[in-house]
Design an enzyme around this catalytic site. Structure first.
Site, PDB file in Angstrom:
ATOM      1  CD  GLU A 171      42.563  99.671  81.078  1.00 31.24           C
ATOM      2  OE1 GLU A 171      41.685  99.130  81.748  1.00 31.24           O
ATOM      3  OE2 GLU A 171      43.705  99.203  80.925  1.00 31.24           O
ATOM      4  CB  CYS A 223      47.449  94.376  83.389  1.00 24.67           C
ATOM      5  SG  CYS A 223      46.311  94.522  82.016  1.00 24.67           S
ATOM      6  CG  ASN A 252      47.258  97.655  87.035  1.00 26.04           C
ATOM      7  OD1 ASN A 252      46.141  97.680  87.528  1.00 26.04           O
ATOM      8  ND2 ASN A 252      47.456  97.460  85.746  1.00 26.04           N
ATOM      9  CE  LYS A 267      51.320  95.750  79.123  1.00 27.39           C
ATOM     10  NZ  LYS A 267      51.111  97.137  78.738  1.00 27.39           N
ATOM     11  NE  ARG A 286      37.242  93.929  88.192  1.00 27.88           N
ATOM     12  CZ  ARG A 286      36.175  93.615  88.921  1.00 27.88           C
ATOM     13  NH1 ARG A 286      36.256  92.707  89.861  1.00 27.88           N
ATOM     14  NH2 ARG A 286      35.017  94.199  88.711  1.00 27.88           N
ATOM     15  N   GLY A 315      47.501  82.316  95.766  1.00 20.48           N
ATOM     16  CA  GLY A 315      47.406  81.461  94.596  1.00 20.48           C
ATOM     17  C   GLY A 315      48.766  81.161  94.013  1.00 20.48           C
ATOM     18  CG  PHE A 346      43.168  92.192  94.209  1.00 21.28           C
ATOM     19  CD1 PHE A 346      41.877  92.560  93.885  1.00 21.28           C
ATOM     20  CD2 PHE A 346      44.046  91.880  93.184  1.00 21.28           C
ATOM     21  CE1 PHE A 346      41.458  92.613  92.561  1.00 21.28           C
ATOM     22  CE2 PHE A 346      43.637  91.928  91.866  1.00 21.28           C
ATOM     23  CZ  PHE A 346      42.337  92.297  91.556  1.00 21.28           C
TER      24      PHE A 346
END
Ligand code: UGA
Length: 439
Positions: free
Chosen positions: A152, A264, A212, A267, A155, A257, A253
């Protein structure tokens, strides 16, 4: 129409189950947690996810979506079984797949005819083969099934939209029959011409981690560029704009920040780096991104300390935003956690406000005062720090806010405030990679 069983009613399982029922299939969402199933049956949604409650209600009302804690029976009724249980990080930074394998054994013992068994949980590359072994262990020799990896890309906060309007669907399947079953499951997306990628199982597993980790890398990259901007008088906002207009890079992206968080990226980057090291191909770039993220979180504390002239002792600090990003009450690995921890360790009083995450954060920091709105959080504060880019913080009336504070000091770790307005309101401020006052 297919009969679908989704095992695990976390945000992935629940959104996927409800989404698949909305595609017109008959879906049973199951979980061993009986109290969770009891609440779902009453229409209570255990997580805050935009659009999920109405999606569930619509499909329950249409009798396409049901909930059950009878895992075995739900498997027996299904053509396709989705595994969507958790894969938490273990002590060594690897993903713990014991729940996935346990479910696989249950599936094996409940097989009663051909089924497609499909993993949605994010699992280390190679897990598919282990799931097949676990199913074979408990099933009879005549058991008929094919295995599929269908990662998957949802978000949190936008999961329903991401499910119903995905950029692509990845189906890792060695068997054409299983791939055709999955095509049926995602039939409405075919009609919309969503790209559907047919790969082998390991490739599908890898795509998920590679995506990711790449996004995490992109964030760490722009964070480091932002830090560099601060030293040389460049503005990262315009730098990101200039980069993003390059079609090869894209503007997404590229928002600097306080470091990425959530359940996610931290990890999955750790798990991918560990897997690659074990395979003898260390991923230096990903290790770099992980390290840079830790440094970024500390840097926010240093920035605030500098604004406060070196000490938080006996100071009142307003922390605005607690979730790891807006539109969710999820505080897992939120950058607000190390910030609050440092403030408390250095003897500050913390007044916090988040539109939806106060209660979650209370369980970690019972000594923090949680307020119901921005104004009460900043009242009498020596400084305010914005940790989450909630829209309601973007529209804050700066002069009103600073009139309530003891001293007008603001650290904007999400770059959401207008620096001209901060200047004209006499605020002492800092941000990530943009113009700041010389405090
Ligand atoms: C992420 C991925 O975006 C999904 O595609 C994936 O399915 C999901 O993980 C998963 O593996 O289940 P999510 O963790 O919900 O989704 O959050 P993101 O929106 O990706 O944001 C992650 C973190 O990065 C947040 O802390 C966010 O504030 C930060 N971020 C994001 C930035 O600091 N800058 C950016 O430009 C973008």
């Amino acid at each position: 129409m297919k009969n679908i069983t989704v095992i695990g009613t976390g945000y992935v399982g629940l959104v996927s189950g409800a989404g698949i029922s909305d595609f017109g299939h008959q879906v049973s969402c199951v979980d061993i947690d009986e109290s969770k199933i009891a609440s779902l049956k009453k229409g209570e949604i255990p997580i805050y996810e935009q659009g999920l409650e109405s999606l569930v209600k619509r499909n329950v009302d249409a009798n396409r979506l049901t909930f059950s804690s009878d895992v075995s029976n739900a498997i027996k009724d299904a053509d396709v079984v989705f595994i969507a249980v958790g894969t938490p990080q273990d002590d060594e930074g690897n993903a713990d797949i014991s729940a996935v394998l346990k479910v696989a054994e249950t599936i094996g013992s409940s097989l009663n005819g051909y089924k497609v068994i499909c993993t949605k949980s994010t699992v280390p590359i190679g897990t598919g083969r282990k799931v097949i072994e676990a199913i074979n262990k408990t099933s009879g020799p005549s058991a008929q099934f094919d295995y599929v990896s269908n990662p998957e890309f949802l978000r949190e906060g936008a999961a329903v939209r991401d499910f119903t309007h995905p950029d692509r669907v990845v189906i890792g399947a060695d068997s054409q029959k299983a791939f055709d079953f999955m095509k049926d499951v995602y039939h409405p997306l075919y009609v919309n011409e969503t790209p559907v990628l047919h790969t082998n199982i390991e490739t599908a597993e890898m795509i998920k981690y590679a995506c990711n980790a790449f996004l995490a890398l992109k964030i760490s990259y722009i964070n480091e560029i932002a830090n560099f901007c601060e030293e040389v008088g460049a503005d990262v906002f315009n730098v990101a704009q200039g980069m993003g207009l390059d079609g090869r890079i894209s503007p997404k992206f590229l928002h600097p920040g306080p470091g990425y968080g959530g359940s996610c990226f931290p990890k999955d980057t750790n798990a991918l780096a560990s897997q690659a090291e074990a395979a003898g191909v260390p991923l230096q770039t990903i290790r770099g991104a992980i390290d840079a993220n830790g440094i970024q979180q500390n840097r926010m504390v240093q920035k605030l300390r500098r604004l406060m002239e070196g000490s938080f002792e006996n100071k009142i600090i307003a922390v605005l935003g607690l979730s790891f990003k807006p539109q969710t009450d999820d505080i897992r690995e939120s950058p607000a956690i190390p910030m609050i921890r440092s403030l408390l360790e250095e003897k500050a009083s913390v007044k916090a406000f988040d539109p939806v995450s106060n209660d979650n954060m209370k369980s970690i920091f019972p000594n923090v005062e949680f307020l119901q709105d921005v104004n009460s959080a900043v009242a009498d504060a020596d400084a305010a720090v914005i940790m989450t880019d909630w829209n309601e913080f973007r529209g804050m009336d700066i002069s009103r806010i600073t009139s309530l504070m003891k001293t007008p000091i603001i650290l904007d770790t999400r770059n959401i405030l207008n620096t001209d307005e901060l200047d004209s309101s006499g605020v002492i401020y800092d941000n990530v990679g943009r113009k700041k006052t010389n405090a």
